[in-house]
Structures are given as structure tokens and as C-alpha cells.
Write a protein that holds these residues in place. Structure first.
Motif: not given
Length: 433
Positions: A228-230, A246-250
Motif C-alpha cells: 500500500c501507499i499513503g 498517515r492515510i491510505f491510499p494516497t
């Protein structure tokens, strides 16, 4: 009488973020734990323990041999990675190799490897004294102008507007990290950075101010896969260098997302990681993406244990247990992005907690997952200010859409009613921003 069919697993580290791994491992293994402090929360899950500095690899190795362990692992902490790699290598157990462990925990070696791989990196230097740090600061500023303005009260370096960031070579939790804009600040803050480094050396690096990303990935037998990327959002607190969420996904577009993920794969493959979960942080300066740091362990603040699972469906802790024991033979399957999710964090002001209401209500919300709210109660005395990542209190939240996630985070914030009496007698509320 112990069950001889159960494997014995050594886990190094016993902070809040190692508890999920210990809990999962205890379902199928006899867990032995090595850490400087082991709280009561771990007691139901462990068969034995060693009270030790997690960097004391020789003492931990002696304990591991006496215990006749079948595997060794850690998660969500940098400072245990070298000891895990060392014990595994010395005992012939599955691991990443000690030199790889050092590479992933030494910021100077990271940057040297990036250079060898021909990957982008911000101008930096490893230094051993304030004079060297100041010298590099002046070198960065050489040749730059300040739009023709002159100020006889400033040095040439100060007039350029260049800033540098000081980082200990091998710490965690952003301890000792600070941004400096002039000689005086470098000299004033240098010792704090050096004292957190095992070698007393410091990285001085050009300070970038662009968008930040966090990438989680997994590796098995050198095969890489993104999890995953956030996006990273920071507190507005000088020199705290801690994410408030920190929020997923970006929300990045496909082209930018691919640029970050492509760089992450090149770095992890180029660093030669054999197996494990990785956590990497990136920052932009202009259109370029640069590595801040990468780690051969899952992201802290329950990113590894909860946010990866909420994003990809991976049972991260079981994967880590399996690779430590040599039982993971192929890459586990992943699901498409399962939800929008992230952590939200706050700092307690210094002082005595007068009121801590709404905790049970928040914990019962269906979109709230693992959290650290259980440590809060009226009468708690907080002596730590908002200085680094380690003193934050976090809540994991999810939603079906990004808008729903943000609304759910707002509900958590509104429901918690916490008041702290400061040493000066004033009453303050948590620091969320």
C-alpha cells in the motif's frame, strides 16, 4: 510440560507496536521475548523473557542459544533490526543477513547505496563535529543568491534561505532530528542529534519541503510486492517531525503514484533484502522524489499490524511468523484496496490529566480499530512534551470512502474529551495539529 510440536520464536522489542506480533505468534508458538521493559500486557503470551537493551546483540544471542529458538523476528521498530539479523545469521536461522540489517538502519550507508544504484538523493554529508556540519551548510549555499538582497547581519549561507536537517545515523522515532537555517542553530542543535547516534555521527542533508509519501511492501526470496501507499500529514510543531496522520491510499494521480512505487521497488531490490515487510518514507522537492529513509520492518503506529491488513487483506503478523520459521514458501495473495484507512494521533500536553472521557465510546465505534487510548485516565501525569514520534497516542480508523474516513476521524476527535492541568495551572486539551 511444554508442547514439543510448537516452535519457539524469539521476538525482540516489547513496546505497544510489538504486542500484535506477540499475540499472533503465541497462537502457534512458544514466544520468548527480549526487551528493556516488558509490561503486563505481554504476560499472557510469553514463555520466557530477557530484560536487555535490544541493541545488545551478544547477550540476546546467548539467550537465544540457551532457549534453542527456531526463529527470531521483530516488527515496527528499527533499533531491534540489527540484533534480529545478527541472531538469525549466527544461528543459521531464516533472516536478512547482518550486513543487510545494518544497511537498513544506518542513514549514511543508505545514502551511499542510493548513490551506487544511481538513484536520486538529496545533497548530504556524514559529519563528526559541528564545524563539519557548518562547513557543509556553507557549501550547500555557495553560488546561490538571495534575489539581490543584502543583509550585513547575515552570513552568505543565511541569505540564500537554504536549510538543512540534522539526523542521527541510527535512531528511531525522530529523536534528535531538527531543521537548521543558520550556523547558530546548527551548533546549538548538533549535540542533541549526535547523542542519539551510536557512533555520535550525524547526517546533514538539504531540507526538502514537498509532498510526503509512505510505502509498505513485502519481500520473499528477493521477490518484491507493493502492499500500500499513503500520504503523510505532519503536526505543525517545530522539530517534532511526527506525523499526525498517515492515510491510505494516497490521493496522488496514477503517474506520481507509479513514480514513487517504481523508486521503492528499485531501492528494496537494490538493497538486497531477502525477506520481510518494508516501510519506506519519501519526500518531493520540485518534481523529483527522494528517499527519506527505508526500514526492513513494518511501519509503526500499527501500520504493519492493522493498516496493511485493512488495505490489502494481508495477515502481516502471520506472514512475519512464517518467514521467521522458514514456513512461508510462496507469496501470499493480496486483495484490491479494501478500505480507506489511516491513523490519527495526538500529543498530551505536559501535566496531570484531569479528564479522559469518551474513550469507551470511541473504542466501540465500528470504524475504530486498534488504539492506544487504554493508557489514558484521570490522574495520569505526563512528563513528555511533543518532542518526537514516541510520545504520540494513536487511533486506527477506517471508512468506505476517503470522505467517510475523514468524517470518522473528526467524530473520534469530537468524542474524546481530554483535559490536562499544565504545571502553570492552566487547563489544556490534546494537541491534534
Amino acid at each position: 510440560m511444554s508442547d514439543k510440536s510448537r516452535k519457539k520464536l524469539l521476538i525482540i522489542g516489547a513496546g505497544d507496536f510489538q504486542l500484535p506480533l506477540v499475540q499472533q505468534a503465541a497462537k502457534t508458538c512458544d514466544v520468548v521475548l527480549a526487551a528493556p521493559v516488558i509490561s503486563a500486557a505481554f504476560e499472557p503470551y510469553i514463555a520466557d523473557r530477557l530484560i536487555v537493551d535490544v541493541r545488545d546483540k551478544e547477550s540476546i544471542l546467548s539467550f537465544a542459544r540457551a532457549q534453542e529458538i527456531d526463529g527470531v523476528i521483530t516488527d515496527q521498530t528499527d533499533i531491534a533490526v540489527r540484533s534480529v539479523a545478527y541472531v538469525a545469521e549466527q544461528m543459521g536461522l531464516p533472516g536478512i543477513g547482518y550486513e543487510t540489517g545494518v544497511l537498513f538502519t544506518d542513514k549514511s550507508r543508505m545514502r551511499a547505496r542510493l548513490s551506487e544504484l544511481g538513484l536520486p538523493l538529496l545533497p548530504n554529508r556524514t559529519v563528526s563535529s559541528p564545524d563539519e556540519a557548518v562547513g557543509f551548510f556553507h557549501q550547500l549555499s555557495a553560488g546561490k543568491t538571495d534575489a539581490g538582497r543584502t543583509d550585513p547581519g547575515k552570513t552568505d549561507a543565511e541569505r540564500t534561505g537554504v536549510r538543512v536537517i540534522l539526523k542521527p545515523l541510527d535512531t528511531q522515532g525522530s529523536r534528535g532530528v531538527s531543521v537548521c537555517a543558520n550556523d547558530r542553530e546548527i551548533r546549538a542543535k548538533y549535540d542533541d542529534a549526535a547523542c542519539w547516534s551510536s557512533t555520535h555521527k550525524v547526517i546533514v542533508e538539504q531540507f526538502a519541503t514537498g509532498r510526503e509519501f509512505v510505502v509498505e511492501s513485502m519481500v520473499l526470496n528477493h521477490e518484491y510486492r507493493t502492499l500500500c501507499i499513503g500520504d503523510t500529514l505532519y503536526f505543525d510543531i517545530p522539530d517534532a517531525f511526527a506525523a499526525k496522520s498517515r492515510i491510505f491510499p494516497t490521493t496522488a494521480d496514477d503517474a506520481l503514484r507509479e513514480k514513487v512505487l517504481s523508486l521503492d521497488e528499485k531501492i528494496i531490490r537494490g538493497f538486497g533484502l531477502r525477506q520481510g515487510i518494508t516501510h519506506s518514507e519519501y519526500i518531493m522537492e520540485g518534481d523529483e522524489v527522494y528517499l527519506i529513509e527505508t526500514a526492513a520492518r513494518g511501519g509503526g503506529v500499527f501500520i504493519s499490524s492493522d493498516l496493511i491488513h485493512l488495505s490489502s487483506g494481508l495477515d502481516t503478523e502471520q506472514f512475519l511468523v512464517n518467514i521467521a520459521l522458514g514456513q512461508q514458501k510462496e507469496m501470499p495473495g493480496l486483495l484490491p484496496q479494501q478500505s480507506f484507512c489511516g491513523y490519527m494521533a495526538f500529543y498530551l500536553p505536559v501535566g496531570r490529566v484531569l479528564r479522559a472521557d469518551g474513550i469507551d465510546t470511541v473504542c466501540s465505534l465500528p470504524f475504530v480499530h486498534r488504539n492506544q487510548l487504554g493508557k489514558l485516565h484521570a490522574g495520569l501525569v505526563n512528563k513528555e512534551g511533543a518532542t518526537d514520534k514516541t510520545s504520540r497516542i494513536a487511533v486506527i480508523v477506517s471508512g468506505k470512502t476517503r470522505d467517510e474516513l475523514m468524517a470518522n476521524m473528526a467524530e473520534v476527535r469530537e468524542t474524546l474529551k481530554i483535559e490536562v492541568e499544565s504545571p502553570d495551572g492552566s487547563v489544556r486539551t490534546p494537541i491534534w495539529d
